[in-house]
Design an enzyme around this catalytic site. Structure first.
Site, short mmCIF file in Angstrom:
data_model
loop_
_atom_site.label_atom_id
_atom_site.label_comp_id
_atom_site.label_asym_id
_atom_site.label_seq_id
_atom_site.Cartn_x
_atom_site.Cartn_y
_atom_site.Cartn_z
N TYR A 88 -2.61 -6.08 -9.77
CA TYR A 88 -2.16 -6.25 -11.16
C TYR A 88 -3.11 -5.58 -12.14
CZ TYR A 88 1.09 -9.64 -9.18
OH TYR A 88 2.08 -10.25 -8.44
N LYS B 136 -7.09 -12.34 -4.25
CA LYS B 136 -7.83 -11.18 -4.76
C LYS B 136 -7.04 -9.88 -4.62
CE LYS B 136 -11.37 -13.70 -5.81
NZ LYS B 136 -11.43 -14.25 -7.15
N GLY C 221 3.13 1.94 -2.58
CA GLY C 221 3.61 2.18 -3.94
C GLY C 221 4.87 1.42 -4.31
N ILE C 222 5.39 0.63 -3.37
CA ILE C 222 6.64 -0.10 -3.62
C ILE C 222 6.45 -1.17 -4.70
CG2 ILE C 222 8.38 -1.63 -2.58
CD1 ILE C 222 7.82 -0.07 0.08
N GLY C 223 5.34 -1.88 -4.64
CA GLY C 223 5.06 -2.91 -5.64
C GLY C 223 4.99 -2.33 -7.04
N GLY D 97 0.79 -1.22 0.00
CA GLY D 97 0.00 0.00 0.00
C GLY D 97 0.83 1.28 0.00
#
Length: 77
Positions: free
Chosen positions: A60, A54, A24-26, A22
């Site tokens: 994604y 989910k 923004g790292i991903g 949550g």
């Protein structure tokens, strides 16, 4: 006429601990992977996640990735 080859990069696993989600790292990691894939002439990135995940699916899709269904087989011997 020579046909054009379409190479892809396969991402085996992306996992972030609960405390890092949550932030923004991903998305930053995925964007760096996208830049790298382009630099080695890949036309797409492929990966998978279980249909029950989910949270990952939503992430994604938020990136703009397309989902594809696949058949999974198990042959007991």
């Amino acid at each position: 006429m020579e046909s054009q080859k379409n190479y892809y990069l396969y991402l085996d696993c992306l996992y972030l601990s609960e405390k890092t989600r949550g932030k923004g790292i991903g998305a930053q990691i995925m964007n760096k992977i996208k830049v790298y894939a382009k630099s080695i002439n890949c036309s797409e990135i492929q990966w998978q996640t279980p249909d029950f995940n989910k949270e990952a699916i939503d992430f994604y899709k938020k990136l703009g990735a397309d989902s594809k269904t696949k058949e999974r087989f198990n042959w007991k011997i």
